[in-house]
Design a protein around this motif. Sequence first.
Motif, PDB file in Angstrom:
ATOM      1  N   GLN A 163      39.509  42.251  44.132  1.00 33.82           N
ATOM      2  CA  GLN A 163      40.935  42.529  44.304  1.00 33.82           C
ATOM      3  C   GLN A 163      41.146  44.036  44.281  1.00 33.82           C
ATOM      4  O   GLN A 163      40.277  44.782  43.853  1.00 33.82           O
ATOM      5  N   ASP A 164      42.320  44.441  44.710  1.00 35.91           N
ATOM      6  CA  ASP A 164      42.680  45.844  44.510  1.00 35.91           C
ATOM      7  C   ASP A 164      42.805  46.079  43.015  1.00 35.91           C
ATOM      8  O   ASP A 164      43.218  45.193  42.257  1.00 35.91           O
TER       9      ASP A 164
ATOM     10  N   THR B   4      37.691  41.987  34.968  1.00 34.04           N
ATOM     11  CA  THR B   4      37.782  43.439  35.208  1.00 34.04           C
ATOM     12  C   THR B   4      39.096  43.885  35.824  1.00 34.04           C
ATOM     13  O   THR B   4      39.436  45.058  35.783  1.00 34.04           O
ATOM     14  N   CYS B   5      39.803  42.988  36.468  1.00 37.19           N
ATOM     15  CA  CYS B   5      41.008  43.349  37.224  1.00 37.19           C
ATOM     16  C   CYS B   5      40.695  44.394  38.297  1.00 37.19           C
ATOM     17  O   CYS B   5      41.558  45.175  38.676  1.00 37.19           O
ATOM     18  N   GLY B   6      39.448  44.406  38.749  1.00 36.64           N
ATOM     19  CA  GLY B   6      39.069  45.340  39.803  1.00 36.64           C
ATOM     20  C   GLY B   6      38.974  46.775  39.336  1.00 36.64           C
ATOM     21  O   GLY B   6      38.913  47.697  40.151  1.00 36.64           O
ATOM     22  N   SER B   7      38.956  46.958  38.014  1.00 37.21           N
ATOM     23  CA  SER B   7      39.010  48.326  37.480  1.00 37.21           C
ATOM     24  C   SER B   7      37.772  48.674  36.666  1.00 37.21           C
ATOM     25  O   SER B   7      37.207  47.836  35.968  1.00 37.21           O
ATOM     26  N   ARG B   8      37.391  49.924  36.760  1.00 30.48           N
ATOM     27  CA  ARG B   8      36.302  50.458  35.953  1.00 30.48           C
ATOM     28  C   ARG B   8      36.663  50.379  34.460  1.00 30.48           C
ATOM     29  O   ARG B   8      35.807  50.184  33.611  1.00 30.48           O
ATOM     30  N   ILE B   9      37.942  50.516  34.167  1.00 35.14           N
ATOM     31  CA  ILE B   9      38.358  50.627  32.767  1.00 35.14           C
ATOM     32  C   ILE B   9      38.119  49.309  32.014  1.00 35.14           C
ATOM     33  O   ILE B   9      37.990  49.311  30.796  1.00 35.14           O
ATOM     34  N   LEU B  10      38.010  48.200  32.762  1.00 37.01           N
ATOM     35  CA  LEU B  10      37.739  46.909  32.109  1.00 37.01           C
ATOM     36  C   LEU B  10      36.353  46.388  32.491  1.00 37.01           C
ATOM     37  O   LEU B  10      36.092  45.190  32.452  1.00 37.01           O
TER      38      LEU B  10
ATOM     39  N   ALA C  25      37.307  48.826  42.207  1.00 39.46           N
ATOM     40  CA  ALA C  25      36.196  49.640  41.721  1.00 39.46           C
ATOM     41  C   ALA C  25      34.864  48.956  42.016  1.00 39.46           C
ATOM     42  O   ALA C  25      33.805  49.483  41.700  1.00 39.46           O
ATOM     43  N   TYR C  26      34.912  47.769  42.617  1.00 38.79           N
ATOM     44  CA  TYR C  26      33.686  47.000  42.824  1.00 38.79           C
ATOM     45  C   TYR C  26      33.406  46.785  44.306  1.00 38.79           C
ATOM     46  O   TYR C  26      32.847  45.769  44.720  1.00 38.79           O
ATOM     47  N   GLY C  27      33.809  47.736  45.122  1.00 41.38           N
ATOM     48  CA  GLY C  27      33.543  47.675  46.545  1.00 41.38           C
ATOM     49  C   GLY C  27      34.623  46.937  47.310  1.00 41.38           C
ATOM     50  O   GLY C  27      35.326  46.098  46.757  1.00 41.38           O
ATOM     51  N   THR C  28      34.772  47.276  48.579  1.00 39.93           N
ATOM     52  CA  THR C  28      35.815  46.679  49.407  1.00 39.93           C
ATOM     53  C   THR C  28      35.373  45.311  49.918  1.00 39.93           C
ATOM     54  O   THR C  28      34.262  45.162  50.399  1.00 39.93           O
TER      55      THR C  28
END
Lengths: 484, 479
Positions: A123-124, A89-95, A136-139
């Motif tokens: 990750q950030d 995901t790379c920490g992103s909603r887009i993936l 996007a997956y919580g801190t």
Amino acid sequence: MNIIDMTIHEMHAALKGRQISSVEAVTSMLQRIESVEPKVGSFITVTSEQALSAAKSADDDIARGVCGQLTGIPLAIKDIFLTEGTRTTCGSRILENFVPPYSASSWEKLHQSGAVLLGKLNQDEFAMGSSNESSAYGTTRNPWDTSCIPGGSSGGSAAAVAAREATATLGTDTGGSIRQPASHCGCVGLKPTYGRVSRYGVIAYASSLDQVGPLTRDVTDSAIMLEAIAGYDPKDSTSVDTPVPDYRSALTHGVKGLRIGLPKEYFISGLDPDVQKAMESAIDTYRRLGAEFVDISLPHTDYAVATYYLIATAEASSNLARYDGVRFGHRAEADGLLDMYTKSRSDGFGTEVKRRIMLGTYALSSGYYDAYYVKAQKVRTLIMNDFIKAFEDVDVMLTPVAPTPAFKIGEKINDPLQMYLSDIFTIPVNLAGTCAMSLPAGFSASGLPIGLQLIGKPFGEETILKAGYSFEQATEWHNRKATI
Amino acid sequence: MKYQPVIGLEVHVQLLTNTKIFCGCSTKFGAEPNSQTCPVCLGLPGALPVLNKKVVEFAIKAGLSTNCSITPRSIFARKNYFYPDLPKGYQISQFEDPICQWGWLDIKVEGQELKRIGITRIHMEEDAGKLVHGDSEMNDGSGVDLNRACTPLLEVVSEPDLRTSDEAVIYLKQLHQIVTWLGICDGNMEEGSFRCDANVSVMPVGSDKLGTRAEIKNVNSFKFVKQAIEYEIQRQIELIEDGGTVVQETRLFDPNSGKTRSMRSKEEAHDYRYFPDPDLVPLVISDEWIERTRQELPELPEQRQQRFMAELGLPLYDAEVLTASRALADYFEAGVAAHDNAKAVANWVMGEITRALNDSGAAIEICPVSPTQLGGLLKLIDSGTISGKIAKTVFDEMWKSGKAAHIIVEEQGLVQVSDSSAIESIIDGIMAANTGQVEEYRGGKEKVFGFFVGQVMKVSKGKANPSVVNELLLNKLKG
């Protein structure tokens, strides 16, 4: 000894001596993950089933007498590394639903060495951040104090090592993203020289700065991991075709006569007193060990953060253009092409990513390109030259990793400039393209880890590993464990 | 007022490499959509480009053949824009420091001296994919085929040195000839392997201030280039004459109407935000590499024409026709090697061979009559074994059967009769049977001569040596 507390080399000895099996090691780790994850949040995806089956086959290998340094060792990697068949995901909603058809070269090498993948680390988003708060997956929370950030962008990679959810992890460092979280979480983080490790299959943030490196419990593990992932990759034109030394054998050579530079621009008045104290004590330790100190200057240090935020964002604005909803990743319901682009990207990217895309787009726009991007490249050259010149006189440099220990969650999230300044000591190294590591060097009054940065010459990883190892042998900081 | 058109061309040349410019996928045309793709040309996250060395070699060849300087350290740049056929959201191209610069071509306009057309630059870049619209399989939606994505292109940019549509076409044809001659492009304009955009402006005659230009896209045949430029020149002149102003814009040529129409204005133009691609290191080309490539260059059409004229004594026209393609010139030279009469070989290649190829739709590369076989046929003519007329029959048979000329002549008994006593007896017989015509001839009606020649050839089944026939007939008829 508790399995979850083992280093790679300790676990390797235990596996080889058949005191433990890889399945036992992986099972212990998975149990640990289950118990501490609610408090830490290091992982985005845990791959329990695949991990157990990989552990079984590692045990088969060991039974056949095949037991490399990494055979059966449970590792976890930042979710920026592509893993064939496992969501990335790379920490992103887009993936959110992106399952790659191929694996990153660096992970592939670890995999070939017999390492077992426990899962993908938080990750950030797109590695843009210094606190893991932009995920996007919580801190992710700092295992030493869960009200604090673990650092970023490889926050999950550092927290997982500190919380003993993985024996070692892999992160990426574009402006300090391995070293700063390693410092905040009390582990060893190594950013190799640009070109030392392949970037193929690592989701790009800023291509001219991104570099892959390990986060480990000690320096020996760092050497083992680097040796496994380093080397030329014909799939990455920027990887360098220079031999990979036996990093581990150089560790014990000592620091007697080593010339260590102290760049005056890094010992500024605003430095946190606890950090200041830790640096002074580290200098004393090295003096005792026979190293010599030299006062040096890196005169363009002041411009590094601004330079970085022009170059990195410019490259990012282009690198992230492929997330358009056409071929993979998030696609919004939309009316027509332009609408689809706009909505997919508006929904899919978080605030910090959008901020950097806009900054970078602006820096590259016609009429601004010369004033921003070109100028930043010129300053980058000046910063590189600072390092080249300083390294004529010293073997390594010693600096703090970050101006302060880990800060509170939420403390800087609404103040991007303050957030950006937390990478002030790590960014110049990426701009210069050289190597550096963070290692535990003390604790703040409130019990938070403080890291020390050793900066080496290009492809001088052996020297900083050696210097780090000597320090580690002379101190106890790396043995302290987060109580979570 | 009189107007001077000013034209510059941007030509995209698709290179004949087996694999793409930045990955190992095949470049073959016409495969199942998206079957020739990989993470790199799909623009997947994490994928990185690796430059195909062959592309660089081809670019150097193109540069050297168009008098360019080869840039010792050239840079790849990203051209950023969004479009569904562009997987990465940027095209890897070259912007500052392209691989070739400052070249020229001397073009030949009929009846004029050579005219030098500057070539500003040649750069390497990757092609985009292709959109497929309205297929029923896609529920009338649109699909993206990325087989073509990342195939290698050269973009050849001319200076605005062209002044007429004819000059533009001549320049384009010469460039086409060079890239196909070098074997770096198949030159297929229908499949888009060689495509052209034209920049057109007009200015008052005598002015040195260039007018505002329009860029015309999609002019993909020599004919359309001519049409589009002529239409555009006329449109701009009429616009100015009517008190309007030409605006800088991109226009699309419509081959059906022969007109150009506005595609996007300057305001709508993209800001491509070019910057050096950090995934690719600067391309360093050594002098040694350039020299090695120069050695490998084939003799170019221009040089070959000169040699055909100087060494083989061909007239300019023949030399030009025979160097239309490298394969044709090679064929011709192989023919000369087999039979040392260049003019005869030239005549046959330009005549019978070309006619037969046209009729059968075949290319010279797969000509059923080999140059050696042609040489063999011409030997029989020059030695007087067969007549030129019989040779045409023999040639047709060679084309069909692939047999050598001398075998056909033998099998069919086509050897020319030059023996005067044999021919004399034929003539005598014919004169005896056609006394009326003999009288007519002797009475001054010389046209009848042809009748007698025809009769002799008929009786001899075409084998009588025409010059012997002529000579003997003349003597006999005059009595």
